[in-house]
Write a protein that holds these residues in place. Structure first.
Motif, short mmCIF file in Angstrom:
data_model
loop_
_atom_site.label_atom_id
_atom_site.label_comp_id
_atom_site.label_asym_id
_atom_site.label_seq_id
_atom_site.Cartn_x
_atom_site.Cartn_y
_atom_site.Cartn_z
N SER A 32 44.43 36.97 32.49
CA SER A 32 44.94 35.63 32.76
C SER A 32 46.29 35.38 32.11
O SER A 32 46.90 34.34 32.36
CB SER A 32 43.93 34.57 32.31
N GLY A 33 46.78 36.32 31.33
CA GLY A 33 48.13 36.20 30.80
C GLY A 33 49.18 36.23 31.89
O GLY A 33 50.23 35.60 31.78
N CYS A 34 48.87 36.95 32.97
CA CYS A 34 49.81 37.05 34.10
C CYS A 34 49.22 36.49 35.39
O CYS A 34 49.93 35.88 36.18
CB CYS A 34 50.20 38.50 34.35
N ARG A 37 44.97 31.17 37.17
CA ARG A 37 43.57 30.81 37.39
C ARG A 37 43.31 30.36 38.82
O ARG A 37 42.20 30.50 39.32
CB ARG A 37 43.16 29.72 36.42
N THR A 38 44.30 29.81 39.48
CA THR A 38 44.16 29.35 40.86
C THR A 38 45.23 30.00 41.72
O THR A 38 46.24 30.49 41.21
CB THR A 38 44.29 27.82 40.95
N ALA A 39 45.02 29.98 43.02
CA ALA A 39 45.97 30.59 43.96
C ALA A 39 47.33 29.91 43.86
O ALA A 39 47.42 28.69 43.75
CB ALA A 39 45.43 30.48 45.38
N THR A 40 48.36 30.73 43.89
CA THR A 40 49.74 30.23 43.89
C THR A 40 50.53 31.03 44.90
O THR A 40 50.05 32.02 45.45
CB THR A 40 50.40 30.41 42.50
N SER A 41 51.76 30.64 45.11
CA SER A 41 52.62 31.39 46.03
C SER A 41 53.50 32.38 45.27
O SER A 41 54.39 32.96 45.85
CB SER A 41 53.48 30.42 46.85
N GLY A 42 53.25 32.55 43.98
CA GLY A 42 54.05 33.46 43.17
C GLY A 42 53.73 34.92 43.44
O GLY A 42 52.83 35.24 44.21
N LEU A 47 43.13 36.40 40.55
CA LEU A 47 42.05 37.37 40.78
C LEU A 47 40.74 36.66 41.10
O LEU A 47 39.82 37.29 41.65
CB LEU A 47 41.87 38.25 39.54
N ASN A 48 40.63 35.40 40.77
CA ASN A 48 39.40 34.65 40.98
C ASN A 48 39.03 34.59 42.45
O ASN A 48 39.81 34.18 43.28
CB ASN A 48 39.53 33.23 40.43
N GLY A 49 37.80 35.04 42.74
CA GLY A 49 37.31 35.01 44.11
C GLY A 49 37.73 36.19 44.96
O GLY A 49 37.29 36.30 46.10
N GLN A 50 38.57 37.06 44.44
CA GLN A 50 38.95 38.26 45.18
C GLN A 50 37.74 39.17 45.31
O GLN A 50 36.92 39.24 44.39
CB GLN A 50 40.07 39.02 44.46
N GLY A 94 34.21 34.42 40.36
CA GLY A 94 34.90 33.19 39.99
C GLY A 94 35.64 33.29 38.68
O GLY A 94 36.51 32.49 38.38
N GLY A 95 35.28 34.29 37.88
CA GLY A 95 36.00 34.58 36.64
C GLY A 95 36.37 33.37 35.82
O GLY A 95 35.52 32.60 35.42
N ASN A 96 37.65 33.21 35.62
CA ASN A 96 38.14 32.13 34.76
C ASN A 96 38.70 30.96 35.57
O ASN A 96 39.56 30.23 35.11
CB ASN A 96 39.20 32.67 33.79
N ALA A 97 38.18 30.80 36.79
CA ALA A 97 38.64 29.68 37.62
C ALA A 97 38.30 28.35 36.95
O ALA A 97 37.29 28.25 36.25
CB ALA A 97 37.99 29.73 39.00
N PRO A 98 39.13 27.35 37.16
CA PRO A 98 38.81 26.03 36.58
C PRO A 98 37.46 25.53 37.09
O PRO A 98 37.09 25.81 38.24
CB PRO A 98 39.95 25.13 37.09
N ALA A 99 36.75 24.82 36.27
CA ALA A 99 35.46 24.26 36.67
C ALA A 99 35.66 23.27 37.82
O ALA A 99 36.63 22.51 37.84
CB ALA A 99 34.81 23.57 35.50
#
Length: 101
Positions: A32-34, A37-42, A47-50, A94-99
């Motif tokens: 999660s350093g890189c 936690r949620t999908a972005t366009s970056g 990785l959550n939900g992959q 779901g890993g470290n996805a926000p609750a």
């Protein structure tokens, strides 16, 4: 005996699932350093939900050099196959996805 041989594969599927509130496996917290936690366009995906198999395949490609990345190639070489699978299962669940509210 026959019943047991039918139940063992099913038990394996149940035990391989990662509970949503499970502690992260060794190494997963550093992702999660890189990876957000949620999908972005970056350029670095969440990785959550992959799918776990996709994460395992990608890590194997980084480790072998088939897929090049200055950082991920070195990181992937530091994990065993079992550690990569545990990390992949964690993020697939779901890993470290926000609750969710």
């Amino acid at each position: 005996m026959r019943l047991l041989s039918l139940m063992l594969p099913a038990l394996g599927l149940l035990t391989s699932a990662v509970p949503a509130d499970a502690a992260p496996p060794r190494g997963a917290a550093s992702c999660s350093g890189c990876h957000p936690r949620t999908a972005t366009s970056g350029p670095v995906p969440s990785l959550n939900g992959q799918p776990a198999d996709k994460i395992v395949t990608d890590m194997a490609a980084f480790r072998s050099g088939e897929r090049r990345s200055t950082v991920m190639t070195r990181i992937a070489k530091g994990f065993t196959d079992e550690e990569i699978r545990a990390i992949a299962d964690y993020f697939a669940a779901g890993g470290n996805a926000p609750a969710q509210p």
